[in-house]
Design a protein around this motif. Structure first.
Motif, PDB file in Angstrom:
ATOM      1  N   GLY A 130       0.811  -1.212   0.000  1.00  0.00           N
ATOM      2  CA  GLY A 130       0.000   0.000   0.000  1.00  0.00           C
ATOM      3  C   GLY A 130       0.845   1.262   0.000  1.00  0.00           C
ATOM      4  N   GLU A 131       0.169   2.388  -0.013  1.00  0.00           N
ATOM      5  CA  GLU A 131       0.835   3.692  -0.027  1.00  0.00           C
ATOM      6  C   GLU A 131       1.360   4.017   1.373  1.00  0.00           C
ATOM      7  OE1 GLU A 131      -0.401   8.400  -0.679  1.00  0.00           O
ATOM      8  OE2 GLU A 131      -1.715   6.802  -1.401  1.00  0.00           O
ATOM      9  N   ARG A 132       2.668   4.230   1.500  1.00  0.00           N
ATOM     10  CA  ARG A 132       3.291   4.479   2.803  1.00  0.00           C
ATOM     11  C   ARG A 132       3.165   5.941   3.174  1.00  0.00           C
ATOM     12  NH1 ARG A 132       8.334   5.677   5.218  1.00  0.00           N
ATOM     13  NH2 ARG A 132       8.958   4.245   6.905  1.00  0.00           N
ATOM     14  N   ALA A 133       2.884   6.199   4.475  1.00  0.00           N
ATOM     15  CA  ALA A 133       2.749   7.575   4.945  1.00  0.00           C
ATOM     16  C   ALA A 133       3.089   7.610   6.429  1.00  0.00           C
ATOM     17  CB  ALA A 133       1.337   8.098   4.706  1.00  0.00           C
ATOM     18  N   ILE A 134       3.133   8.816   6.983  1.00  0.00           N
ATOM     19  CA  ILE A 134       3.362   9.012   8.412  1.00  0.00           C
ATOM     20  C   ILE A 134       2.083   9.571   9.022  1.00  0.00           C
ATOM     21  CG2 ILE A 134       4.694  10.201  10.179  1.00  0.00           C
ATOM     22  CD1 ILE A 134       6.321   8.152   8.706  1.00  0.00           C
ATOM     23  N   SER A 135       1.627   8.923  10.087  1.00  0.00           N
ATOM     24  CA  SER A 135       0.438   9.394  10.794  1.00  0.00           C
ATOM     25  C   SER A 135       0.854   9.898  12.165  1.00  0.00           C
ATOM     26  CB  SER A 135      -0.586   8.264  10.935  1.00  0.00           C
ATOM     27  OG  SER A 135      -1.689   8.687  11.713  1.00  0.00           O
ATOM     28  N   HIS A 136       0.304  11.051  12.560  1.00  0.00           N
ATOM     29  CA  HIS A 136       0.636  11.634  13.862  1.00  0.00           C
ATOM     30  C   HIS A 136      -0.462  11.252  14.847  1.00  0.00           C
ATOM     31  CE1 HIS A 136       4.025  13.968  12.314  1.00  0.00           C
ATOM     32  NE2 HIS A 136       3.279  14.157  11.232  1.00  0.00           N
ATOM     33  N   THR A 137      -0.123  10.347  15.758  1.00  0.00           N
ATOM     34  CA  THR A 137      -1.081   9.825  16.719  1.00  0.00           C
ATOM     35  C   THR A 137      -0.787  10.382  18.108  1.00  0.00           C
ATOM     36  OG1 THR A 137       0.227   7.892  17.355  1.00  0.00           O
ATOM     37  CG2 THR A 137      -1.135   7.696  15.373  1.00  0.00           C
ATOM     38  N   GLY A 140       2.647   9.712  19.182  1.00  0.00           N
ATOM     39  CA  GLY A 140       3.701  10.220  18.325  1.00  0.00           C
ATOM     40  C   GLY A 140       3.545   9.742  16.891  1.00  0.00           C
ATOM     41  N   PRO A 141       4.462  10.109  16.005  1.00  0.00           N
ATOM     42  CA  PRO A 141       4.364   9.711  14.601  1.00  0.00           C
ATOM     43  C   PRO A 141       4.570   8.212  14.419  1.00  0.00           C
ATOM     44  CG  PRO A 141       6.439  10.844  15.018  1.00  0.00           C
ATOM     45  CD  PRO A 141       5.626  10.969  16.266  1.00  0.00           C
ATOM     46  N   THR A 142       3.818   7.636  13.517  1.00  0.00           N
ATOM     47  CA  THR A 142       3.955   6.210  13.232  1.00  0.00           C
ATOM     48  C   THR A 142       3.783   5.977  11.733  1.00  0.00           C
ATOM     49  OG1 THR A 142       3.115   3.999  13.777  1.00  0.00           O
ATOM     50  CG2 THR A 142       1.488   5.757  13.597  1.00  0.00           C
ATOM     51  N   VAL A 143       4.427   4.945  11.229  1.00  0.00           N
ATOM     52  CA  VAL A 143       4.327   4.600   9.809  1.00  0.00           C
ATOM     53  C   VAL A 143       3.015   3.855   9.565  1.00  0.00           C
ATOM     54  CG1 VAL A 143       5.350   3.283   7.916  1.00  0.00           C
ATOM     55  CG2 VAL A 143       6.828   4.485   9.547  1.00  0.00           C
ATOM     56  N   VAL A 144       2.301   4.305   8.552  1.00  0.00           N
ATOM     57  CA  VAL A 144       1.045   3.642   8.181  1.00  0.00           C
ATOM     58  C   VAL A 144       1.063   3.343   6.682  1.00  0.00           C
ATOM     59  CG1 VAL A 144      -0.320   4.718  10.024  1.00  0.00           C
ATOM     60  CG2 VAL A 144      -0.124   5.864   7.805  1.00  0.00           C
ATOM     61  N   LEU A 165      -6.204   2.409   6.952  1.00  0.00           N
ATOM     62  CA  LEU A 165      -4.804   2.562   7.285  1.00  0.00           C
ATOM     63  C   LEU A 165      -4.360   1.394   8.154  1.00  0.00           C
ATOM     64  CD1 LEU A 165      -4.591   6.360   8.216  1.00  0.00           C
ATOM     65  CD2 LEU A 165      -3.900   5.286   6.072  1.00  0.00           C
ATOM     66  N   VAL A 166      -3.210   0.830   7.831  1.00  0.00           N
ATOM     67  CA  VAL A 166      -2.606  -0.212   8.651  1.00  0.00           C
ATOM     68  C   VAL A 166      -1.407   0.392   9.370  1.00  0.00           C
ATOM     69  CG1 VAL A 166      -1.439  -2.443   8.686  1.00  0.00           C
ATOM     70  CG2 VAL A 166      -3.347  -2.061   7.104  1.00  0.00           C
ATOM     71  N   HIS A 167      -1.396   0.331  10.700  1.00  0.00           N
ATOM     72  CA  HIS A 167      -0.293   0.869  11.500  1.00  0.00           C
ATOM     73  C   HIS A 167       0.817  -0.174  11.572  1.00  0.00           C
ATOM     74  CE1 HIS A 167      -2.428   4.454  13.334  1.00  0.00           C
ATOM     75  NE2 HIS A 167      -3.363   3.841  12.641  1.00  0.00           N
ATOM     76  N   GLU A 168       1.987   0.191  11.062  1.00  0.00           N
ATOM     77  CA  GLU A 168       3.073  -0.778  10.961  1.00  0.00           C
ATOM     78  C   GLU A 168       3.662  -1.143  12.314  1.00  0.00           C
ATOM     79  OE1 GLU A 168       6.881  -1.277   8.085  1.00  0.00           O
ATOM     80  OE2 GLU A 168       6.863   0.529   9.315  1.00  0.00           O
ATOM     81  N   SER A 169       3.913  -0.171  13.170  1.00  0.00           N
ATOM     82  CA  SER A 169       4.614  -0.441  14.424  1.00  0.00           C
ATOM     83  C   SER A 169       3.684  -0.579  15.623  1.00  0.00           C
ATOM     84  CB  SER A 169       5.625   0.675  14.703  1.00  0.00           C
ATOM     85  OG  SER A 169       4.970   1.932  14.753  1.00  0.00           O
ATOM     86  N   ASN A 170       2.462  -0.121  15.504  1.00  0.00           N
ATOM     87  CA  ASN A 170       1.541  -0.156  16.629  1.00  0.00           C
ATOM     88  C   ASN A 170       0.480  -1.230  16.433  1.00  0.00           C
ATOM     89  OD1 ASN A 170       2.887   1.994  17.719  1.00  0.00           O
ATOM     90  ND2 ASN A 170       1.429   3.531  16.977  1.00  0.00           N
ATOM     91  N   ASP A 171       0.351  -2.115  17.418  1.00  0.00           N
ATOM     92  CA  ASP A 171      -0.744  -3.069  17.400  1.00  0.00           C
ATOM     93  C   ASP A 171      -1.899  -2.473  18.178  1.00  0.00           C
ATOM     94  OD1 ASP A 171      -0.792  -5.282  15.878  1.00  0.00           O
ATOM     95  OD2 ASP A 171       0.298  -6.564  17.266  1.00  0.00           O
ATOM     96  N   LEU A 172      -2.988  -2.203  17.512  1.00  0.00           N
ATOM     97  CA  LEU A 172      -4.130  -1.559  18.144  1.00  0.00           C
ATOM     98  C   LEU A 172      -4.972  -2.592  18.892  1.00  0.00           C
ATOM     99  CD1 LEU A 172      -5.174   0.718  15.130  1.00  0.00           C
ATOM    100  CD2 LEU A 172      -3.583   1.229  16.981  1.00  0.00           C
ATOM    101  N   PRO A 173      -5.488  -2.233  20.079  1.00  0.00           N
ATOM    102  CA  PRO A 173      -6.332  -3.177  20.829  1.00  0.00           C
ATOM    103  C   PRO A 173      -7.661  -3.450  20.140  1.00  0.00           C
ATOM    104  CG  PRO A 173      -6.311  -1.026  21.885  1.00  0.00           C
ATOM    105  CD  PRO A 173      -5.281  -0.976  20.794  1.00  0.00           C
TER     106      PRO A 173
END
Length: 200
Positions: A130-137, A140-144, A165-173
């Protein structure tokens, strides 16, 4: 008895206890419910070893062991889902993405549906394409990665080709049910309940 209407709710009681009930909703797996708990448009109001009172799609039904109730929005031409707020005022819904079960938090502040990377892998989504981007959560910033979900279902509402959006480094509950899904619905709040109706 099958649920013939495409947007009805079928509830069967398979176990009764003091302040708890074991139910099958829309032919799914048996789920234990406590008094005050809501699953989709089904809320357990009271329960004893003899019977239980449910609020199903806004209507109260008394069911005993082995009985089934089928309710539906028969006057509407569009399917709808009614959710009850939790103690914090949040709305949660059980649904599926590409046929895989997922728990959603309704979030009108989220631009799109958001899911964690492990859920994406479990659903067979090749998010790295998919299209890579930075999301500000809030953390802090995370790759999505922006992806397209084939089928998203919440209760009786099914939508196809939804941006997420799929968060690469964060596993969401849980998954965030954002506006890429919600903007196709009409949302109505009433007495700690949220009714979502398909608009188009």
């Amino acid at each position: 008895m099958p649920c013939a209407n495409a947007w009805c709710t079928e509830v069967q009681v398979v176990g009764l206890f003091s302040d708890k009930a074991l139910v099958v909703i829309d032919g799914g797996r048996p789920k234990a419910m406590s008094v005050g708990q809501a699953i989709g448009g089904v809320k357990l109001v009271s329960a004893s070893s003899d019977s239980a009172i449910f609020e199903i799609d806004g209507k109260r039904r008394t069911l005993s062991l082995g009985t089934t109730s089928i309710t539906g929005n028969y006057k509407s031409s569009q399917p709808s889902v009614t959710l009850s707020a939790d103690h914090g005022g949040h709305y949660y819904a059980d649904g599926t993405i590409n046929g895989a079960p997922i728990r959603f938090l309704v979030d009108t502040g989220a631009t799109m549906i958001s899911i964690g990377n492990s859920d994406a892998r479990r659903m067979g989504i090749n998010y790295l394409a998919g299209e890579r981007a930075i999301s500000h959560t809030a953390n802090g910033p995370t790759v999505v990665y922006r992806v397209k979900l084939n089928v998203v279902k919440v209760g009786a509402i099914t939508l196809n080709g939804i941006d997420a959006l799929v968060h690469e480094s964060n596993d969401l509950p849980f998954a965030l049910l954002g506006m890429s899904f919600l903007n196709r619905l009409e949302l109505k709040h009433s007495a700690q309940q949220l009714t979502m109706t398909l608009r188009f």
